[in-house]
Scaffold this active site. Structure first.
Site, PDB file in Angstrom:
ATOM      1  N   ARG A  53      -6.373  -8.006  14.015  1.00 48.45           N
ATOM      2  CA  ARG A  53      -5.728  -8.080  15.337  1.00 48.45           C
ATOM      3  C   ARG A  53      -5.895  -9.465  15.957  1.00 48.45           C
ATOM      4  O   ARG A  53      -4.983  -9.975  16.620  1.00 48.45           O
ATOM      5  CB  ARG A  53      -6.321  -7.028  16.279  1.00 48.45           C
ATOM      6  N   ILE A  94      -2.206   7.350   2.426  1.00 51.37           N
ATOM      7  CA  ILE A  94      -1.376   7.451   3.629  1.00 51.37           C
ATOM      8  C   ILE A  94      -0.062   6.714   3.454  1.00 51.37           C
ATOM      9  O   ILE A  94       0.971   7.095   4.021  1.00 51.37           O
ATOM     10  CB  ILE A  94      -2.145   6.947   4.872  1.00 51.37           C
ATOM     11  N   GLY A  95      -0.050   5.658   2.621  1.00 52.59           N
ATOM     12  CA  GLY A  95       1.183   4.909   2.395  1.00 52.59           C
ATOM     13  C   GLY A  95       2.279   5.761   1.812  1.00 52.59           C
ATOM     14  O   GLY A  95       3.457   5.612   2.165  1.00 52.59           O
ATOM     15  N   LYS A 100     -10.470  -4.487  11.014  1.00 58.27           N
ATOM     16  CA  LYS A 100      -9.229  -4.336  11.779  1.00 58.27           C
ATOM     17  C   LYS A 100      -9.230  -5.257  13.007  1.00 58.27           C
ATOM     18  O   LYS A 100      -8.180  -5.787  13.393  1.00 58.27           O
ATOM     19  CB  LYS A 100      -9.029  -2.879  12.199  1.00 58.27           C
ATOM     20  N   THR A 115       1.854   3.218  -2.330  1.00 60.63           N
ATOM     21  CA  THR A 115       1.526   4.308  -3.254  1.00 60.63           C
ATOM     22  C   THR A 115       0.151   4.896  -2.975  1.00 60.63           C
ATOM     23  O   THR A 115      -0.328   5.748  -3.719  1.00 60.63           O
ATOM     24  CB  THR A 115       1.576   3.821  -4.716  1.00 60.63           C
ATOM     25  N   GLY A 116      -0.495   4.459  -1.900  1.00 61.51           N
ATOM     26  CA  GLY A 116      -1.815   4.980  -1.549  1.00 61.51           C
ATOM     27  C   GLY A 116      -1.732   6.300  -0.814  1.00 61.51           C
ATOM     28  O   GLY A 116      -0.643   6.858  -0.603  1.00 61.51           O
ATOM     29  N   GLY A 132       0.803  -1.218   0.000  1.00 66.49           N
ATOM     30  CA  GLY A 132       0.000   0.000   0.000  1.00 66.49           C
ATOM     31  C   GLY A 132       0.832   1.262   0.000  1.00 66.49           C
ATOM     32  O   GLY A 132       0.351   2.336   0.385  1.00 66.49           O
TER      33      GLY A 132
END
Length: 318
Positions: A136, A15-16, A132, A12-13, A10
């Site tokens: 976890r 937040i990445g 998420k 190039t996204g 990720g």
């Protein structure tokens, strides 16, 4: 064990790219820096990938659901960083299982950047948290006896996105600098919220990698840029935009926010997630007795004044 050879999903996204850019400011601190990306990205972002290669970034092209490709990409990698988006979070489960089976990978940072999904007992039932939470569960329960460590970098809401109105959902809060219009969340806009800029997300992940200790592993690192209130944000906008008065400032109380949220989920409106998250933030779901920035070396982060100034400059450039 310190992070040395990195593999990034990720990268190039939205937040990445901020995380990768921060890592590249300390490129000499790492051995290999590799990103795993799709064939489509090599077509749509070819110029960006060319720039990354010039900065000694390895670009591995493959399908994130191809087990053999992931196994090959893990060879020689000790730390995996994921910034996969909300719609692809479940793909991390297979990535984690393969990392656990790898003799090389020792540390996995899943895509957590955002709201704390284990803030309290009610968090387990929040609809936006479910994927998420499944990720976890794999790390904490399924492979808890392996030597694969994890760290959750929990940043709370992105400051830039908190400032922006969601189209068609102005009651969910935001600021319109050009129109001098603001909608503040809460009865009086004095409910505290902790925010993190997207640039600081990159800084905080970088310092997590550089300051690895037993205390920063196998836990959530609750970090942020600053804590403020909608009223303080509005006051700062007022100080920095004195040429024209903000005539339209209204409020959305929590009970109204909850009504909008319920109606959105019942109608199958995609914006329901936005309303749920903003309700959680207004309820205090980003606040802690202390933040964990100190566990990763207390990296420099931005403040409210800088964020407001950046937003004003952004709008002025449009």
């Amino acid at each position: 064990m310190a992070a040395k050879n990195l593999l990034f999903f990720g990268a190039t996204g939205q937040i990445g790219s901020f995380i990768l850019e921060a890592i590249l400011t300390k490129r000499g601190s790492f051995g290999r820096v590799a990103i795993f990306t799709s064939a489509r990205t090599t077509e749509t972002k070819s110029a960006y990938l060319k720039k990354l290669k010039a900065q000694d970034v390895e670009v591995i092209v493959g399908d994130v659901e191809d087990e053999s490709a992931i196994k090959a990409a893990y060879t020689g990698i000790d730390t995996v960083i994921s910034a996969l988006g909300r719609n692809t979070l479940a793909q991390q489960i297979a990535l984690i299982r393969l990392a656990s089976a790898s003799s090389d990978v020792k540390w996995f940072l899943p895509s957590e950047y955002g709201t704390d999904i284990a803030y309290g007992p009610a968090s387990a039932h929040e609809k936006p948290h479910q994927q998420k939470l499944k990720v976890r569960a794999v790390l904490e329960k399924e492979i808890s006896r392996s030597d694969l460590d994890y760290s959750y970098v929990v940043t709370g809401p992105f400051a830039e996105m908190y400032l922006h109105f969601t189209p068609g959902l102005e009651q969910a809060g935001g600021w319109d600098v050009k129109g001098r219009k603001a909608v503040l969340l809460g009865e009086k806009g004095d409910d505290r919220v902790s925010l993190t800029t997207m640039k600081d997300v990159g800084t905080l992940v970088l310092h997590t990698l550089l300051n690895s200790t037993p205390e920063s592993r196998n836990r959530a690192l609750r970090v942020n840029s600053f804590t403020t209130t909608p009223a303080e944000i509005q006051a700062e906008f007022g100080r920095q935009t004195t040429s024209k008065k903000w005539d339209s400032v209204s409020y959305t109380p929590l009970n109204r926010l909850r009504e909008l949220e319920t109606a959105a989920w019942e109608a199958g409106n995609p914006a329901a997630t936005v309303l749920t998250l903003r309700r959680i933030w207004t309820e205090g779901g980003t606040l802690y007795t202390q933040r964990d920035n100190g566990l990763i070396g207390e990296p420099p982060v931005m403040n409210l004044q800088e964020v407001v100034a950046n937003e004003i400059r952004r709008v002025s450039s449009l």
